[in-house]
Design a protein around this motif. Structure first.
Motif, PDB file in Angstrom:
ATOM      1  N   ASP A 154     -59.673 -31.347  13.110  1.00 21.57           N
ATOM      2  CA  ASP A 154     -58.903 -32.325  12.559  1.00 21.57           C
ATOM      3  C   ASP A 154     -59.785 -33.823  12.049  1.00 21.57           C
ATOM      4  OD1 ASP A 154     -56.636 -34.323  12.754  1.00 21.57           O
ATOM      5  OD2 ASP A 154     -56.726 -34.815  14.892  1.00 21.57           O
ATOM      6  N   GLU A 155     -59.906 -32.718  11.493  1.00 23.67           N
ATOM      7  CA  GLU A 155     -60.819 -33.579  10.117  1.00 23.67           C
ATOM      8  C   GLU A 155     -60.964 -34.891   9.586  1.00 23.67           C
ATOM      9  OE1 GLU A 155     -64.728 -32.267   9.285  1.00 23.67           O
ATOM     10  OE2 GLU A 155     -63.362 -31.157  10.451  1.00 23.67           O
ATOM     11  N   ASP A 156     -59.523 -34.888   8.753  1.00 22.16           N
ATOM     12  CA  ASP A 156     -59.056 -36.171   8.558  1.00 22.16           C
ATOM     13  C   ASP A 156     -58.935 -37.194   9.440  1.00 22.16           C
ATOM     14  OD1 ASP A 156     -58.651 -34.582   6.330  1.00 22.16           O
ATOM     15  OD2 ASP A 156     -56.425 -34.497   7.039  1.00 22.16           O
ATOM     16  N   ALA A 203     -61.231 -36.989  12.329  1.00 21.88           N
ATOM     17  CA  ALA A 203     -62.332 -37.451  12.454  1.00 21.88           C
ATOM     18  C   ALA A 203     -63.271 -37.933  11.177  1.00 21.88           C
ATOM     19  CB  ALA A 203     -63.474 -36.730  12.542  1.00 21.88           C
ATOM     20  N   MET A 204     -62.782 -37.871  10.055  1.00 18.71           N
ATOM     21  CA  MET A 204     -63.650 -38.802   8.992  1.00 18.71           C
ATOM     22  C   MET A 204     -63.250 -40.337   9.270  1.00 18.71           C
ATOM     23  SD  MET A 204     -65.257 -37.032   6.359  1.00 18.71           S
ATOM     24  CE  MET A 204     -66.274 -35.980   6.106  1.00 18.71           C
ATOM     25  N   ARG A 252     -62.070 -41.540  11.352  1.00 18.81           N
ATOM     26  CA  ARG A 252     -63.196 -42.568  12.751  1.00 18.81           C
ATOM     27  C   ARG A 252     -64.376 -42.904  12.320  1.00 18.81           C
ATOM     28  NH1 ARG A 252     -62.058 -40.005  18.275  1.00 18.81           N
ATOM     29  NH2 ARG A 252     -59.895 -39.404  17.204  1.00 18.81           N
ATOM     30  N   MET A 253     -65.116 -41.898  11.238  1.00 22.62           N
ATOM     31  CA  MET A 253     -66.023 -41.732  11.496  1.00 22.62           C
ATOM     32  C   MET A 253     -66.679 -43.624  10.468  1.00 22.62           C
ATOM     33  SD  MET A 253     -68.231 -38.306  10.145  1.00 22.62           S
ATOM     34  CE  MET A 253     -69.500 -38.772   9.299  1.00 22.62           C
TER      35      MET A 253
END
Ligand code: SF4
Lengths: 366, 85
Positions: free
Chosen positions: B58-60, B62-63, B65-66
């Motif tokens: 779930d890349e988007d 995660a990004m 959230r970062m």
């Protein structure tokens, strides 16, 4: 490649290192549990780039390293039988048993094959109905879904010439065993991200609370690793001991539920002996009674096994983070990757092999 | 053995009772079992471990959230420096 490159981005690595340096005010000892993370730290040189206050000690998360010698000897005895095709993950081949390894068995005419996935092993069984195909089902929670599925499929498809040598281990009991040892130096854990992808991280809060250690779920790329370190250091500096997820893109709190379901269908918790460490109660998985007919150790009686560890090898202390590979008197001398005395020198996840590959010069110039 | 690698699903199909798929690892195609990620679809990235997908990446999120964490931290820093002032 996408989803790898951006996590190796030098600018991000640099800014994370700067932030870690800014936050840290005194010495802290962190343990990365997974041997894959040990290799990643050393491979990218991140251990040297971290501020001097931060010491990494390396954990027991090397499945090949903790598989008991008796189990390896029994597997070797099964592999040597003429009616058997023995299948294994590649990194198990060179692990020394008491006298030989799987390579020797193969050289002496044993049919030993490397498989990438246990499903391949099932295919080999289907293609060779007149042979007994045995799979060496070892690993942590990461390989358990695959290994359990192979057994479940063998049952469903009624593949009778397939069986497994099971030696599964689980991370949380080992984390507790390390923290409760009187030699413990670990002040925070970087939890193994891929174990958590399967199991989630709901098992950790009681450990963080009981032993007052931060536990940060951490990935494997440089940016992931440093985000894990940063989160752990921030907690330590603030006097916190919480469970945190720094690998959100792959890990959820509850983990992979379909995988857990198959694990629980096929396997059940059992006491396990860890090579070098000893017995840890309820620290592994074995086949449930319903699947006993797939147990290779019951199918082939291998007789009494007498084991013999190298007296020089201090793998047990290395796997618990009490000593580091260069402190072993045999490191790089009697023990090298081509003449390993212990499993941590063989495995792609073993700490001794990581130091041999990436820190040899530093070590030998000391 | 704990090394899992991300790959992109290019095809999903059934093999007996198992959901299988072809996954592209930067140009190399491999057959993997998708039974543990039944929701995964062609085009998505999954984490593969010993021939099994164990997680959909779930890349988007995660990004995002970062970025959000960074924003919150910056905001807190600003607040703190205001207090000092
Ligand atoms: S260097 Fe070799 S002998 Fe020493 S602890 Fe590591 S594996 Fe054992």
């Amino acid at each position: 490649m996408k989803y790898v490159d951006e996590y190796r981005d030098p600018a991000q690595v640099k800014s994370l290192l700067e932030e870690i340096a800014k936050v840290v005010s005194r010495p802290w000892t962190l343990m990365e549990i997974c041997g894959g993370q040990t290799h990643a730290f050393l491979h990218h040189g991140l251990d040297d780039m971290l501020p001097d206050e931060i010491e990494l000690v390396h954990g027991p998360g090397c499945p090949v390293c903790v598989t008991p010698l008796e189990q390896i000897d029994r597997a070797l005895a099964i592999a040597a039988r003429p009616e058997v095709i023995f299948t294994s993950y590649g990194d198990m081949l060179r692990v020394p048993g008491s006298t030989v390894d799987l390579f020797n068995v193969r050289a002496k005419g044993g049919d030993v094959r490397v498989v990438y996935s246990p499903l391949e092993s099932l295919k080999i069984a289907q293609a060779n109905p007149d042979k007994q195909v045995v799979f060496f089902a070892i690993g942590f929670e990461t390989t358990a879904p695959a290994n359990a599925m192979a057994v479940l499929q063998a049952q469903k498809q009624n593949i009778k010439n397939f069986s497994v040598v099971v030696s599964h281990v689980c991370v949380p009991p080992a984390m507790e065993a390390i923290l409760s040892s009187k030699h413990n130096r670990v002040q925070a854990y970087l939890a193994a991200g891929h174990v958590c992808a399967v199991m989630g991280y709901h098992e950790y809060p009681p450990i963080a609370e009981k032993y007052k250690v931060p536990i940060v779920v951490t990935g494997f790329e440089p940016v992931d690793l440093l985000r894990g370190v940063l989160a752990a250091i921030k907690q330590l500096e603030a006097g916190k001991a919480e469970v945190e997820n720094a690998y959100e893109r792959a890990v959820t709190l509850e983990g992979n539920l379909p995988a857990q379901k198959v694990i629980n269908t096929v396997l059940q918790p059992v006491d396990r002996k860890w090579r070098g460490i000893g017995m840890i109660p309820k620290s592994g998985w074995g086949l449930r009674p319903e699947f006993e007919s797939f147990d290779a150790e019951m199918r082939f009686s291998v007789g009494e096994i007498v084991t013999q560890e190298s007296p020089l090898c201090i793998a047990g202390e290395i796997l618990q983070g009490i000593q580091k590979p260069p402190q072993c008197s045999a490191f790089g001398k009697e023990c090298t990757p081509s003449t390993p005395l212990g499993a941590p020198m063989v495995s792609a996840e073993g700490a001794c092999s990581a130091y041999y590959r990436y820190h040899r010069e530093a070590v030998f110039h000391e | 053995m704990c090394l899992s690698i991300p790959g992109k699903i290019t095809e999903v199909y059934a093999d007996g009772s198992l959901i299988m798929g072809k996954v592209d690892f930067g140009g190399v195609l491999k057959e993997v079992c998708l039974d543990y990620v039944p929701e995964a679809q062609t085009g998505q990235y999954v984490l593969i471990h010993v021939g099994f997908a164990i997680s959909v990446l779930d890349e988007d999120e995660a990004m995002a959230r970062m970025d959000l964490v960074r924003e919150i931290e910056n905001y807190e820093e600003e607040l703190n420096s205001d207090e000092i002032r």
